[in-house]
Design a protein around this motif. Structure first.
Motif, PDB file in Angstrom:
ATOM      1  N   ASN A  93     -18.578 -20.274   7.649  1.00 44.40           N
ATOM      2  CA  ASN A  93     -18.416 -21.686   7.330  1.00 44.40           C
ATOM      3  C   ASN A  93     -17.817 -22.371   8.547  1.00 44.40           C
ATOM      4  O   ASN A  93     -17.425 -21.723   9.511  1.00 44.40           O
ATOM      5  CB  ASN A  93     -17.513 -21.845   6.108  1.00 44.40           C
ATOM      6  N   LYS A  94     -17.709 -23.658   8.495  1.00 37.28           N
ATOM      7  CA  LYS A  94     -17.075 -24.403   9.578  1.00 37.28           C
ATOM      8  C   LYS A  94     -15.609 -24.005   9.672  1.00 37.28           C
ATOM      9  O   LYS A  94     -14.944 -23.789   8.659  1.00 37.28           O
ATOM     10  CB  LYS A  94     -17.219 -25.902   9.350  1.00 37.28           C
ATOM     11  N   ASP A  95     -15.111 -23.925  10.901  1.00 35.52           N
ATOM     12  CA  ASP A  95     -13.728 -23.519  11.154  1.00 35.52           C
ATOM     13  C   ASP A  95     -12.808 -24.707  10.881  1.00 35.52           C
ATOM     14  O   ASP A  95     -12.748 -25.661  11.647  1.00 35.52           O
ATOM     15  CB  ASP A  95     -13.595 -23.047  12.593  1.00 35.52           C
ATOM     16  N   LEU A  96     -12.093 -24.637   9.765  1.00 39.65           N
ATOM     17  CA  LEU A  96     -11.250 -25.765   9.353  1.00 39.65           C
ATOM     18  C   LEU A  96     -10.063 -25.990  10.274  1.00 39.65           C
ATOM     19  O   LEU A  96      -9.580 -27.117  10.391  1.00 39.65           O
ATOM     20  CB  LEU A  96     -10.790 -25.578   7.917  1.00 39.65           C
ATOM     21  N   LYS A  97      -9.609 -24.962  10.948  1.00 36.71           N
ATOM     22  CA  LYS A  97      -8.508 -25.147  11.899  1.00 36.71           C
ATOM     23  C   LYS A  97      -8.939 -26.128  12.994  1.00 36.71           C
ATOM     24  O   LYS A  97      -8.201 -27.050  13.338  1.00 36.71           O
ATOM     25  CB  LYS A  97      -8.107 -23.796  12.501  1.00 36.71           C
ATOM     26  N   THR A  98     -10.134 -25.947  13.515  1.00 39.43           N
ATOM     27  CA  THR A  98     -10.658 -26.847  14.546  1.00 39.43           C
ATOM     28  C   THR A  98     -10.933 -28.231  13.975  1.00 39.43           C
ATOM     29  O   THR A  98     -10.603 -29.247  14.601  1.00 39.43           O
ATOM     30  CB  THR A  98     -11.949 -26.265  15.146  1.00 39.43           C
ATOM     31  N   ILE A  99     -11.520 -28.289  12.787  1.00 40.18           N
ATOM     32  CA  ILE A  99     -11.836 -29.579  12.159  1.00 40.18           C
ATOM     33  C   ILE A  99     -10.574 -30.396  11.925  1.00 40.18           C
ATOM     34  O   ILE A  99     -10.519 -31.582  12.260  1.00 40.18           O
ATOM     35  CB  ILE A  99     -12.614 -29.357  10.847  1.00 40.18           C
ATOM     36  N   VAL A 147     -15.656 -14.767   8.026  1.00 43.23           N
ATOM     37  CA  VAL A 147     -14.531 -14.043   7.448  1.00 43.23           C
ATOM     38  C   VAL A 147     -15.094 -13.007   6.482  1.00 43.23           C
ATOM     39  O   VAL A 147     -15.971 -13.325   5.679  1.00 43.23           O
ATOM     40  CB  VAL A 147     -13.574 -15.000   6.695  1.00 43.23           C
ATOM     41  N   THR A 148     -14.589 -11.779   6.586  1.00 43.53           N
ATOM     42  CA  THR A 148     -14.972 -10.720   5.658  1.00 43.53           C
ATOM     43  C   THR A 148     -13.732 -10.281   4.902  1.00 43.53           C
ATOM     44  O   THR A 148     -12.717  -9.945   5.518  1.00 43.53           O
ATOM     45  CB  THR A 148     -15.582  -9.520   6.397  1.00 43.53           C
ATOM     46  N   LYS A 149     -13.805 -10.331   3.594  1.00 40.89           N
ATOM     47  CA  LYS A 149     -12.672  -9.965   2.730  1.00 40.89           C
ATOM     48  C   LYS A 149     -13.172  -9.172   1.547  1.00 40.89           C
ATOM     49  O   LYS A 149     -14.325  -9.288   1.136  1.00 40.89           O
ATOM     50  CB  LYS A 149     -11.931 -11.212   2.209  1.00 40.89           C
ATOM     51  N   THR A 150     -12.276  -8.396   0.982  1.00 40.19           N
ATOM     52  CA  THR A 150     -12.565  -7.705  -0.264  1.00 40.19           C
ATOM     53  C   THR A 150     -12.061  -8.568  -1.406  1.00 40.19           C
ATOM     54  O   THR A 150     -10.898  -8.956  -1.427  1.00 40.19           O
ATOM     55  CB  THR A 150     -11.878  -6.319  -0.299  1.00 40.19           C
ATOM     56  N   ILE A 151     -12.958  -8.895  -2.307  1.00 40.41           N
ATOM     57  CA  ILE A 151     -12.626  -9.743  -3.442  1.00 40.41           C
ATOM     58  C   ILE A 151     -12.591  -8.862  -4.692  1.00 40.41           C
ATOM     59  O   ILE A 151     -13.492  -8.053  -4.920  1.00 40.41           O
ATOM     60  CB  ILE A 151     -13.669 -10.872  -3.612  1.00 40.41           C
ATOM     61  N   VAL A 152     -11.579  -9.044  -5.508  1.00 44.69           N
ATOM     62  CA  VAL A 152     -11.416  -8.254  -6.724  1.00 44.69           C
ATOM     63  C   VAL A 152     -12.002  -9.028  -7.904  1.00 44.69           C
ATOM     64  O   VAL A 152     -11.700 -10.208  -8.099  1.00 44.69           O
ATOM     65  CB  VAL A 152      -9.925  -7.933  -6.980  1.00 44.69           C
ATOM     66  N   ILE A 190     -13.132 -19.280   1.401  1.00 44.28           N
ATOM     67  CA  ILE A 190     -13.621 -20.621   1.092  1.00 44.28           C
ATOM     68  C   ILE A 190     -13.255 -21.624   2.193  1.00 44.28           C
ATOM     69  O   ILE A 190     -14.017 -22.497   2.541  1.00 44.28           O
ATOM     70  CB  ILE A 190     -13.063 -21.091  -0.266  1.00 44.28           C
ATOM     71  N   LEU A 191     -12.045 -21.462   2.745  1.00 41.46           N
ATOM     72  CA  LEU A 191     -11.533 -22.371   3.776  1.00 41.46           C
ATOM     73  C   LEU A 191     -11.215 -21.582   5.042  1.00 41.46           C
ATOM     74  O   LEU A 191     -10.055 -21.464   5.433  1.00 41.46           O
ATOM     75  CB  LEU A 191     -10.278 -23.081   3.262  1.00 41.46           C
ATOM     76  N   PRO A 192     -12.231 -21.039   5.738  1.00 38.85           N
ATOM     77  CA  PRO A 192     -11.956 -20.199   6.897  1.00 38.85           C
ATOM     78  C   PRO A 192     -11.251 -20.950   8.020  1.00 38.85           C
ATOM     79  O   PRO A 192     -11.558 -22.097   8.298  1.00 38.85           O
ATOM     80  CB  PRO A 192     -13.332 -19.722   7.341  1.00 38.85           C
ATOM     81  N   GLY A 193     -10.282 -20.271   8.598  1.00 36.03           N
ATOM     82  CA  GLY A 193      -9.527 -20.858   9.697  1.00 36.03           C
ATOM     83  C   GLY A 193      -8.303 -21.619   9.261  1.00 36.03           C
ATOM     84  O   GLY A 193      -7.490 -22.032  10.074  1.00 36.03           O
ATOM     85  N   LEU A 194      -8.147 -21.813   7.986  1.00 37.93           N
ATOM     86  CA  LEU A 194      -7.008 -22.549   7.456  1.00 37.93           C
ATOM     87  C   LEU A 194      -6.180 -21.585   6.629  1.00 37.93           C
ATOM     88  O   LEU A 194      -6.463 -21.344   5.474  1.00 37.93           O
ATOM     89  CB  LEU A 194      -7.487 -23.721   6.604  1.00 37.93           C
ATOM     90  N   LYS A 195      -5.178 -20.997   7.241  1.00 41.11           N
ATOM     91  CA  LYS A 195      -4.360 -19.993   6.569  1.00 41.11           C
ATOM     92  C   LYS A 195      -3.479 -20.629   5.515  1.00 41.11           C
ATOM     93  O   LYS A 195      -2.917 -21.694   5.723  1.00 41.11           O
ATOM     94  CB  LYS A 195      -3.494 -19.226   7.571  1.00 41.11           C
TER      95      LYS A 195
END
Length: 85
Positions: free
Chosen positions: A6-12, A53-58, A78-83
């Motif tokens: 997805n778009k990098d929200l940190k940069t946006i 972003v690759t994550k394990t979802i339960v 959902i919001l990559p780059g925005l921790k």
């Protein structure tokens, strides 16, 4: 395991803040609609960088339906780059 690009929200968000601050320091009084417009421009930009972003979802099975468990990993997908933390 799930990979989302997805778009990098940190940069946006960074670009949005720069644009807003530049306008304010130029003496412009920004309305909420102008601020919203700046954010929409950044979110809709075709040149915005993306991140994967690759994550394990339960998942939990409940009444024959799979329910996604909420987590910081899910939000990061959902919001990559925005921790969150």
């Amino acid at each position: 395991e799930l990979e989302v690009t997805n778009k990098d929200l940190k940069t946006i968000i960074g670009n949005y803040m720069q644009k807003a601050l530049k306008a304010v320091f130029s003496g412009n009084d920004l309305s909420n609609s102008q601020m919203e417009s700046y954010l929409k421009e950044e979110l809709q930009s075709e040149t915005a960088p993306t991140t994967s972003v690759t994550k394990t979802i339960v998942l939990t099975k409940q009444d024959d339906n799979w329910i996604v468990n909420e987590s910081d990993d899910l939000i990061d997908l959902i919001l990559p780059g925005l921790k969150c933390k």
